[in-house]
Design a protein around this motif. Structure first.
Motif, PDB file in Angstrom:
ATOM      1  N   GLU A  65       2.504 -41.460 -23.806  1.00 50.91           N
ATOM      2  CA  GLU A  65       3.773 -41.284 -23.106  1.00 50.91           C
ATOM      3  C   GLU A  65       3.779 -42.003 -21.757  1.00 50.91           C
ATOM      4  O   GLU A  65       4.822 -42.487 -21.310  1.00 50.91           O
ATOM      5  CB  GLU A  65       4.069 -39.795 -22.897  1.00 50.91           C
ATOM      6  N   GLU A  68       4.288 -45.706 -22.470  1.00 47.10           N
ATOM      7  CA  GLU A  68       5.683 -45.921 -22.853  1.00 47.10           C
ATOM      8  C   GLU A  68       6.597 -45.927 -21.635  1.00 47.10           C
ATOM      9  O   GLU A  68       7.578 -46.678 -21.585  1.00 47.10           O
ATOM     10  CB  GLU A  68       6.128 -44.838 -23.840  1.00 47.10           C
ATOM     11  N   ARG A  96      13.099 -49.594 -25.553  1.00 48.63           N
ATOM     12  CA  ARG A  96      12.636 -48.471 -26.373  1.00 48.63           C
ATOM     13  C   ARG A  96      12.736 -48.777 -27.862  1.00 48.63           C
ATOM     14  O   ARG A  96      13.273 -48.002 -28.644  1.00 48.63           O
ATOM     15  CB  ARG A  96      13.402 -47.193 -26.025  1.00 48.63           C
ATOM     16  N   PHE A 284       2.558 -51.859 -29.189  1.00 49.53           N
ATOM     17  CA  PHE A 284       4.016 -51.951 -29.320  1.00 49.53           C
ATOM     18  C   PHE A 284       4.442 -53.414 -29.323  1.00 49.53           C
ATOM     19  O   PHE A 284       3.812 -54.250 -28.696  1.00 49.53           O
ATOM     20  CB  PHE A 284       4.715 -51.249 -28.151  1.00 49.53           C
TER      21      PHE A 284
END
Length: 286
Positions: A65, A68, A96, A284
């Protein structure tokens, strides 16, 4: 020998309690970012503050988290500039993990040189060359047309970073000018303490990086973190201010240096280890 600059103590439990509220507010802003100028303005500070406050409870940024949150701060800060320089009605930006269509804007009050530097530093931390390419091509005129007034040193600092990324041969010229313009006789807006303890030190780190001076770089990094701590512990209000939780500019320059072979010989809670080491590499598609 590795130097250490401990971070001040924060009320971790209290800070963690406010994260859900901050995240909810941030989510609402992100949902409005495609068309709302006010949302774009607010999301810049809110996203970075969420990233900072997550590092209070997770100082090494080892939680998913936390990564992110830094990724989101980087994405939105780059996206608002992409929307400002596009020659199309909209521009597609990934935020996102969603492709969002941001309406073009041109110059806006929130697209100033300080915002540009934040965006560039976040892209360095997240090792995002495509976004750095885009930011390096944002014209100075757009930054000056935001309607605000800033000290001249910041435009020279922008030019130094831009020239560096574009591999121009005038990096040193712009950096020397930026450093010269931090002198008190040239500064009209920024206060002396903020300039000397927060804004000037990353320039010296960058100078040592350009010279490939490992010892000098780590000395400059250590100084930057000591001065960061001095600034953010000068009184009770600053000590509890989440803005001081991460030394964003020193972290970004340290990420640049480490990625290019300079060993980092300073440890600090102001430098989250997972961000410095790029531990989330490949997790990611940013």
């Amino acid at each position: 020998m590795v130097a250490s600059v401990p971070r001040q103590t924060y009320p971790v439990a209290e800070m963690n309690e406010v994260i859900p509220t901050m995240e909810e507010s941030l989510d609402n802003m992100v949902r409005s970012i495609e068309t709302s100028h006010s949302a774009r303005s607010m999301v810049l500070s809110k996203s970075l503050n969420v990233a900072r406050i997550r590092c209070i409870g997770d100082p090494d940024a080892v939680m998913l988290e936390t990564w992110e949150s830094w990724l989101l701060a980087m994405q939105v800060s780059s996206a608002v500039f992409a929307a400002a320089v596009t020659d199309q009605p909209t521009v597609t930006c990934k935020i996102r993990q969603e492709e969002r269509q941001l309406e073009a804007t041109g110059p806006q009050f929130y697209l100033n040189a300080g915002t540009w530097i934040d965006a560039f530093l976040l892209a360095l931390i997240c090792r995002e060359p495509a976004r750095l390419d885009m930011l390096a091509r944002v014209p100075e005129t757009l930054l000056r047309d935001c309607g605000g007034v800033m000290d001249e040193y910041i435009y020279a600092w922008v030019e130094a970073l831009r020239s560096f990324w574009l591999r121009r041969d005038d990096v040193g010229q712009h950096l020397v000018r930026a450093v010269d313009l931090t002198a008190p006789e040239h500064v009209r807006i920024m206060d002396t303490e903020t300039m000397s303890k927060l804004n000037y030190p990353p320039m010296m780190m960058f100078y040592r990086y350009l010279r490939n001076d490992t010892a000098g770089f780590n000395e400059a990094l250590n100084d930057a973190l000591r001065w960061h701590k001095e600034y953010w512990t000068a009184d009770e209000d600053r000590t509890e201010n989440i803005t001081g939780a991460v030394a964003v500019a020193p972290l970004a320059i340290a990420c640049l240096a480490k990625a290019n072979g300079i060993p980092i010989e300073v440890e600090s809670g102001y430098l989250p280890t997972a961000l410095l080491d790029f531990s989330w590499r490949g997790e990611f598609d940013a």
